[in-house]
Enzyme design. Structure first.
Site, mmCIF file in Angstrom:
data_model
loop_
_atom_site.group_PDB
_atom_site.id
_atom_site.type_symbol
_atom_site.label_atom_id
_atom_site.label_comp_id
_atom_site.label_asym_id
_atom_site.label_seq_id
_atom_site.Cartn_x
_atom_site.Cartn_y
_atom_site.Cartn_z
ATOM 1 N N GLU A 8 0.852 -1.028 0.078
ATOM 2 C CA GLU A 8 -0.068 0.247 0.158
ATOM 3 C C GLU A 8 0.926 1.276 0.072
ATOM 4 O O GLU A 8 1.046 1.798 0.921
ATOM 5 C CB GLU A 8 -1.020 -0.062 1.141
ATOM 6 C CG GLU A 8 -2.234 0.907 0.847
ATOM 7 C CD GLU A 8 -2.952 1.331 2.060
ATOM 8 O OE1 GLU A 8 -3.606 0.386 2.704
ATOM 9 O OE2 GLU A 8 -3.221 2.686 2.317
ATOM 10 N N HIS A 10 1.823 4.746 -2.122
ATOM 11 C CA HIS A 10 1.149 5.327 -3.187
ATOM 12 C C HIS A 10 2.047 6.322 -3.837
ATOM 13 O O HIS A 10 3.135 6.943 -3.359
ATOM 14 C CB HIS A 10 0.060 6.273 -2.498
ATOM 15 C CG HIS A 10 -0.733 5.361 -1.763
ATOM 16 N ND1 HIS A 10 -1.614 4.436 -2.400
ATOM 17 C CD2 HIS A 10 -1.033 5.213 -0.394
ATOM 18 C CE1 HIS A 10 -2.514 3.769 -1.553
ATOM 19 N NE2 HIS A 10 -2.290 4.162 -0.197
ATOM 20 N N HIS A 165 -9.153 0.234 -1.188
ATOM 21 C CA HIS A 165 -8.398 1.157 -0.458
ATOM 22 C C HIS A 165 -9.643 2.369 -0.166
ATOM 23 O O HIS A 165 -10.424 2.527 -0.998
ATOM 24 C CB HIS A 165 -7.431 1.923 -1.367
ATOM 25 C CG HIS A 165 -6.573 2.932 -0.606
ATOM 26 N ND1 HIS A 165 -6.960 3.969 -0.767
ATOM 27 C CD2 HIS A 165 -5.479 2.840 0.221
ATOM 28 C CE1 HIS A 165 -6.221 4.831 0.178
ATOM 29 N NE2 HIS A 165 -5.081 4.071 0.505
ATOM 30 N N ASP A 286 1.770 2.348 3.736
ATOM 31 C CA ASP A 286 0.942 3.530 3.502
ATOM 32 C C ASP A 286 1.831 4.843 3.076
ATOM 33 O O ASP A 286 1.101 5.849 3.284
ATOM 34 C CB ASP A 286 -0.134 3.687 4.414
ATOM 35 C CG ASP A 286 -1.343 4.300 3.867
ATOM 36 O OD1 ASP A 286 -1.454 4.441 2.495
ATOM 37 O OD2 ASP A 286 -2.523 4.487 4.550
HETATM 38 C C1 GRE Z 1 -4.311 6.810 2.324
HETATM 39 O O1 GRE Z 1 -3.875 6.560 1.160
HETATM 40 O O2 GRE Z 1 -4.352 5.640 2.950
HETATM 41 C C2 GRE Z 1 -4.418 7.996 2.872
HETATM 42 C C3 GRE Z 1 -4.857 8.983 2.010
HETATM 43 C C4 GRE Z 1 -5.155 10.438 2.779
HETATM 44 C C5 GRE Z 1 -4.789 10.359 4.142
HETATM 45 C C6 GRE Z 1 -4.717 9.403 4.518
HETATM 46 C C7 GRE Z 1 -4.359 8.131 4.133
HETATM 47 O O3 GRE Z 1 -5.031 8.680 0.626
HETATM 48 O O4 GRE Z 1 -4.049 7.218 5.266
HETATM 49 ZN ZN ZN Z 2 -3.357 4.100 1.366
#
Ligand code: GRE
Ligand code: ZN
Length: 326
Positions: A8, A10, A165, A286
């Site tokens: 996870e 990004h 997600h 994350d």
């Molecule tokens: C995530 O991608 O899990 C995320 C967001 C925005 C804020 C917090 C977060 O996209 O964990």
């Molecule tokens: Zn995330």
């Protein structure tokens, strides 16, 4: 621990990066955050090295494609994001892999893009940011509805995991959160929204039709492991439109995989382990919404698991789930 695999993690493309502003603004400066989420080269790889992470399976930020109203724009932006992930994999062989962003506005187009990503680009699965907008701003389409059966057929035949997600729920669906925007966001609403979507999939009978579907949820299971016993206990008294043929807990234990993304807490980890077992748990960070070192420092030192279990949850389970050639 060295050799960790995470998924996870990004990234963003220029077209989608502005959407993270609302979240990044809470802690870091948006300029710094933009740099972090767009960077797939020096800084990220260095950070992975420092934290014992060998492979990151990348995915697009949220809600990105799922927040686009126009179908064609969603198709085009998803392709662009997936191609950018493929480029990063090519620049750093052995360090990155990909989870596909999908234009769920059109289930057929989403299936085609998933097929392209898996067969042509070598991606390992999909990561989708909750319900999709479609055509109008106040819309929310969930994937348990019949028009998505064809899409799930493709996921099932490709036999790749689907990461569900979080995203924020619509204001129109959450009048009770009025004047408390934090409740709609990552401290609470993200998990509620994602849990509801996951439970809808379980309660729709989807897993009766597709026995090999593998759904991943992050954040230590988005509240579900903690409540799994009670959900089944109450459903025994009143099914109220629940269309599963078996207990919800059975579907969850067989079809769901849970990651530690953004939830680095021993007690919560213990609960997930006890409810689901160590074969169903995975280490993820994350990043860049969390600091990679917070995730890794916690995971590398937690005494909830043995060192052997650490290797299983931090690496081996992911190799099996994504059929990685490592
Ligand atoms: C995530 O991608 O899990 C995320 C967001 C925005 C804020 C917090 C977060 O996209 O964990
Ligand atoms: Zn995330």
């Amino acid at each position: 621990m060295q050799g960790k695999i995470v998924f996870e993690e990004h990234m963003a493309i220029v077209d989608t990066v502005a959407e993270t502003k609302d979240f990044a603004g809470e802690s870091a400066s948006f300029d710094d955050f933009t740099k972090d989420i767009l960077d797939l080269d020096d800084q990220r790889i260095e950070m992975m090295d420092r934290n014992g992470i060998e492979l990151a399976i990348l995915s697009l930020n949220a809600p990105a494609i799922q927040g686009i109203l126009d179908r064609d724009q969603a198709v085009e932006t998803a392709r662009k994001a997936n191609d950018a992930i493929r480029d990063a994999i090519d620049r750093h062989p052995g360090r990155y892999a990909g989870l596909a962003a999908l234009p769920m506005q059109d289930p057929k187009a989403a299936a085609l893009e998933l097929e392209r990503c898996v067969k042509d680009l070598g991606f390992k699965g999909a990561l989708v940011n909750g319900f999709t907008h479609r055509d109008v701003a106040d819309s929310a389409v969930y994937y348990d509805v019949p028009e998505f059966r064809e899409f799930w057929e493709t996921v099932s035949s490709l036999d790749v995991p689907f990461y569900l997600h979080p995203r924020m729920g619509l204001p129109s669906q959450s009048a009770n959160l009025m004047d408390h925007p934090w409740l709609r966001s990552s401290p609470w609403g993200f998990s509620v929204e994602t849990s509801i979507h996951a439970l809808r999939l379980c309660g729709s009978g989807l897993f009766e039709d597709f026995k090999n579907l593998k759904i991943v949820v992050g954040h230590m299971g988005e509240f579900i492991p903690y409540n799994l016993w009670r959900i089944d206990a109450r459903l025994k008294f009143s099914t109220r439109g629940y269309r599963g043929k078996r207990l919800l807990g059975e579907y969850f234990r067989e079809h769901f995989h849970v990651t530690t993304s953004g939830n680095f807490c021993d007690a919560t980890f213990r609960c997930a382990l006890e409810m689901l077992g160590k074969d169903r748990l995975y280490f993820c960070t994350d990043y860049p919404f969390e600091r990679m070192e917070d995730a890794a420092n916690w995971f590398d030192t937690t005494t909830v698991i043995t060192d052997e279990e650490r290797v299983q949850i931090g690496r081996e389970n992911a190799i099996e789930l994504f059929k990685l050639d490592l």
